[in-house]
Design an enzyme around this catalytic site. Structure first.
Site, short mmCIF file in Angstrom:
data_model
loop_
_atom_site.label_atom_id
_atom_site.label_comp_id
_atom_site.label_asym_id
_atom_site.label_seq_id
_atom_site.Cartn_x
_atom_site.Cartn_y
_atom_site.Cartn_z
N VAL A 134 8.93 -7.53 -4.48
CA VAL A 134 9.00 -6.78 -5.74
C VAL A 134 8.36 -5.40 -5.57
O VAL A 134 7.18 -5.30 -5.26
CB VAL A 134 8.29 -7.53 -6.88
CG1 VAL A 134 8.38 -6.74 -8.18
CG2 VAL A 134 8.89 -8.93 -7.06
N LYS A 207 13.88 -9.07 -9.22
CA LYS A 207 12.46 -8.70 -9.26
C LYS A 207 11.87 -8.94 -10.65
O LYS A 207 10.75 -9.44 -10.78
CB LYS A 207 12.32 -7.23 -8.85
CG LYS A 207 12.82 -6.92 -7.45
CD LYS A 207 12.89 -5.43 -7.20
CE LYS A 207 13.52 -5.14 -5.85
NZ LYS A 207 13.68 -3.69 -5.60
#
Length: 428
Positions: A134, A207
């Site tokens: 992420v 994400k």
């Protein structure tokens, strides 16, 4: 003396080679900071003889990543192959079954299979760390699970795909259209093999699903995200939004509401003067709001060899120090299944449409909006071109349901020449 922490690295692309370089170049620093040596025992990739710009001859080679994940001389399996299923998932599962710890940059695998993998890892006494999955080099997972652990999070949002941000900011800077800059991004190597993962919002949606799970203590629910990419954003939208004091960003937003968890990844307008509005190029930004800390902003490189490899090594160092944490910040069994809420919170919207050059056209649009309960805050009409007049409207706060009702009615009239564009304006 403490034994070395031995890694097995599967995937020797940009990030994998970045990890190898850090371990070679920063060996003394890593040992000083973790209290033990970090070494590489074995590696695996699709192609063995490819020149990757760094010597790999001292490492054992495994053609099969599953075999790599289960080697006796591997303590931590570093999965950098990518893909939600296939070899990445099989090797990760094999590593957990063999009581290995896992460090991965694979957001797709965790967004789809995260709950099952978390339960398996916690049952085996293993950890799965995924900071690199992420926002590249931004330590947002660590911020949520550690630094902000004492906060009740109300909202997480951000720009999490550098390719989309690059295209949108280049459209504004150069005056070139989406298609031209899509090709430019492709030539520069910014796009995934399947470009829709980037421009369709899927990569960023993966994400967001992971951040929402940690922030709100819920099971990962990628399917619950409202996804819309940037393909429909025109140069006119970029210019006219700027004319009204806004920038367009592919923005991910996750927030817990009274009706459930709202998750969306879509083009939004943000104030041009806000931190998100000033974000240019391929940089990422994540904004977190907590009850005690207020709002914090994390900004940095969202991809690339150095930033992503840095995130991988942050996780490796935590394991070397003996720091262990449930995959999503709390035991997998305690994660709840959130009720899905689709854009229930009212917000202002930007509307763009082209009206035919005929009397009463604008009045008819205003009447339809009013009948649906949508109030106009600001409106701007541009000069006619080929008997069409571009019109911009900024509404007061309204629900998406009320707006959709009005847009359907407007599209069915004879006063618009094409389908109206509607973009949410996000409060930052």
């Amino acid at each position: 003396m403490t034994q070395p922490l031995r890694l097995g690295i599967a995937g020797l692309g940009t990030v994998g080679i970045g990890v190898v370089k850090i371990i070679k170049q920063q060996a003394a620093l890593l040992a000083a900071r973790t209290g033990r040596e970090i070494t590489i025992s074995a590696i695996s990739a699709r192609t063995r003889d490819k020149d990757r710009g760094v010597s790999l001859s001292k490492f054992a080679w495994e053609d099969d990543p599953v075999a790599l994940a289960t080697r006796d001389d591997v303590d931590v399996f570093v999965e950098l192959m990518g893909g939600s299923d296939g070899p990445a998932k099989a090797a990760t599962e094999a590593a957990i079954a063999a009581n290995k710890d896992v460090v991965t940059a694979n957001k797709a695998m965790l967004a789809i299979h995260g709950q099952a993998l978390a339960e398996a890892a916690e049952a085996a006494g293993s950890v799965i760390r995924f900071e690199a999955a992420v926002a590249g080099g931004i330590p947002v997972i660590k911020a949520l699970t550690e630094g902000l652990a004492g906060n009740r999070i109300s909202r997480v949002m951000g720009v999490m795909n550098g390719t989309c941000n690059y295209i949108l900011t280049r459209m504004e800077a150069t005056g070139q259209g989406y298609n031209t800059l899509f090709e430019e991004a492709h030539k520069l190597g910014y796009l995934e093999a399947d470009p829709n993962l980037d421009v369709g919002g899927i990569d960023a949606g993966h994400k967001l699903a992971l951040l929402a799970s940690i922030a709100f203590g819920t099971r990962v629910d990628f399917e619950g995200i409202e996804l819309e990419g940037i393909q429909r954003i025109s140069l006119d939208d970029i210019r006219q939004a700027a004319d009204m004091g806004y920038k367009i960003k592919l923005l991910g937003v996750a927030q817990m509401t009274g009706r459930g968890l709202e998750q969306r990844m879509s083009p939004c307008l943000v104030p041009a003067a806000s931190p998100l509005g000033q974000l240019d190029g391929g940089t990422n930004m994540v904004v977190i709001e907590g009850d005690s800390v207020g709002q914090i902003v994390l900004r940095g490189a969202g991809a690339g060899e150095g930033p992503t490899a840095s995130a991988v090594m942050g996780d490796v160092c935590d394991i070397a120090r003996g720091f262990r944490l449930p995959v999503f910040g709390q035991p997998a069994a305690s994660l709840t299944t959130a009720l899905r809420a689709q854009s229930v919170l009212p917000a202002p919207y930007y509307l763009r449409m082209s009206l035919r050059d005929k009397p009463g056209a604008l009045a008819k649009v205003a009447a339809i909006l009013g009948n649906a309960g949508v109030s106009i805050h600001r409106m701007r009409q541009y000069d006619h071109v080929d008997d069409k007049a571009p019109v911009l409207i900024v509404t007061h706060k309204t629900t998406r349901a009320a707006l959709d009702e009005a847009l359907v009615a407007i599209s069915e009239t004879d006063v618009v020449t094409d389908t109206p564009v509607a973009l949410r304006i996000e409060t930052v």
